[in-house]
Scaffold this active site. Structure first.
Site, PDB file in Angstrom:
ATOM      1  N   THR A 242      48.694  27.418  34.106  1.00  0.00           N
ATOM      2  CA  THR A 242      49.054  26.168  35.090  1.00  0.00           C
ATOM      3  C   THR A 242      48.554  24.758  34.378  1.00  0.00           C
ATOM      4  OG1 THR A 242      49.405  27.700  37.219  1.00  0.00           O
ATOM      5  CG2 THR A 242      49.314  25.271  37.188  1.00  0.00           C
TER       6      THR A 242
ATOM      7  N   LEU B 253      42.737  25.828  38.794  1.00  0.00           N
ATOM      8  CA  LEU B 253      44.179  25.902  38.328  1.00  0.00           C
ATOM      9  C   LEU B 253      44.224  27.045  37.324  1.00  0.00           C
ATOM     10  CD1 LEU B 253      45.609  22.290  37.285  1.00  0.00           C
ATOM     11  CD2 LEU B 253      45.925  23.729  39.549  1.00  0.00           C
ATOM     12  N   ASP B 254      45.026  28.003  37.465  1.00  0.00           N
ATOM     13  CA  ASP B 254      45.085  29.062  36.691  1.00  0.00           C
ATOM     14  C   ASP B 254      45.280  28.857  35.004  1.00  0.00           C
ATOM     15  OD1 ASP B 254      45.296  30.952  38.794  1.00  0.00           O
ATOM     16  OD2 ASP B 254      47.406  30.970  38.844  1.00  0.00           O
ATOM     17  N   LYS B 255      44.822  29.632  34.238  1.00  0.00           N
ATOM     18  CA  LYS B 255      44.663  29.379  32.868  1.00  0.00           C
ATOM     19  C   LYS B 255      46.066  28.701  32.218  1.00  0.00           C
ATOM     20  CE  LYS B 255      44.483  31.698  28.305  1.00  0.00           C
ATOM     21  NZ  LYS B 255      44.515  33.085  27.789  1.00  0.00           N
TER      22      LYS B 255
END
Length: 327
Positions: A146, A142-144
């Site tokens: 998110t 997951l993106d930082k």
């Protein structure tokens, strides 16, 4: 950060069965020792750290049953990612899997600009044995900024299974996305995603990009904004962010993909400030489903909405929302 290489001693002693007769040595060992990759087993055979009846063999040599296998090897553990006592919100854990609810702001694994303080550092502190797995068992990211559910493999066999399930698009991943603009209805986005041709920190819908498919449906409508349920069929970098921006409905708070604040006309000062100050893309991985790597059971998890996103939704509802398709 301490950089170095530690070593783990690996020893195994087993006897092959008659049912193994006529097969390649490396094929049989991959079944008997699933915690190690086939390439690593081949390396140990070739180096003489794994012997058959005390004799060196080749990976392609046939076995006939009854042979004694002795493994005495040293496994280098990469310490460039060190264990750090970072709190984890563990939703599920067993011998094969670990599911965490990642908070916004936590990077998944070390990279340029984020050498430590990541989920991978936290996992190594929670379970040191994960050092023997690629990226401490992390199979997707997951993106930082998110938040939400992410699964980690605890064994090599589980890692292989999860990677294969992801490849076959059998892992169910559902997100909540608050986007700018009022979506009339849901739909399907099939648009290839690749590196932006001129801005290397961004992804974009580009010809020749990797196939990417997202499905979305409307959950709630607000003045100037919509809450969507988004399901991933593929898992490309920044996929939801890119696809929503491509539809001209970028995520709230996503400065990289055009989500600059757009408070609705006539809204309260409180809502205007909340939208302007929301510090991240409004994206939360709320549901996750997969087959258990060991027994094939269908497993599903769901977590509550991240607190910051829930607070923003509460303010939007106060201004007047329209329920569309409750999840």
């Amino acid at each position: 950060m301490n950089v170095g290489v530690a070593h783990q001693r690996i020893e195994r002693d087993l006897v092959l069965e008659a049912g193994h007769a006529g097969r390649r040595l490396d094929q049989v060992l991959a079944e008997l020792l699933p915690e190690f990759s086939r390439s690593r087993l081949q390396q140990w055979i070739e180096s003489g750290e794994l012997v058959v009846d005390d004799q060196r063999r080749r990976p392609r040599d046939k076995v006939w049953g009854g042979e004694r296998i002795r493994l005495a090897a040293t496994l280098a553990l990469d310490e460039r990612c060190v264990a750090q006592p970072i709190a984890l919100d563990i939703v599920h854990e067993d011998d094969a899997l670990l599911v965490v609810n990642k908070p916004a702001g936590l990077v998944v694994h070390p990279a340029a600009g984020n050498p430590d303080g990541t989920l991978q550092n936290a996992l190594l502190h929670h379970e040191p044995g994960l050092a023997a797995l690629p990226r401490a068992g992390i199979v997707h990211r997951l993106d930082k900024d998110t938040s939400g559910l992410l699964v980690v493999a605890k064994t090599l066999a589980a890692h292989r299974s999860l990677v294969e399930q992801l490849r076959l698009r059998e892992v169910h991943r559902e997100y909540r996305a608050l986007v700018i603009g009022e979506c009339v209805a849901g739909g399907r986005v099939e648009a290839p995603v690749g590196r932006h041709p001129t801005q290397r920190t961004r992804m974009a819908v580009v010809a020749g990009g990797r196939p990417a498919v997202s499905h979305y449906r409307v959950l709630e409508r607000f003045p100037g904004h919509t809450l969507l349920a988004v399901e991933l069929e593929t898992g490309r970098t920044h996929q939801i962010r890119v696809h929503m921006s491509h539809l001209r409905h970028p995520l709230v708070g996503d400065r990289l993909y055009g989500g600059r604040p757009r408070p609705p006309r006539g809204c309260s000062v409180a809502l205007r400030e909340a939208l302007q100050r929301f510090p991240r893309q409004a994206l939360h991985a709320i549901r996750l489903g997969l087959r258990h790597p060991e027994d094939g059971r269908e497993l599903h998890w769901e977590v509550a909405m991240a607190a910051d996103l829930e607070a923003l939704l509460a303010q939007l509802r106060e201004e007047g929302g329209d329920d569309a398709d409750p999840a």
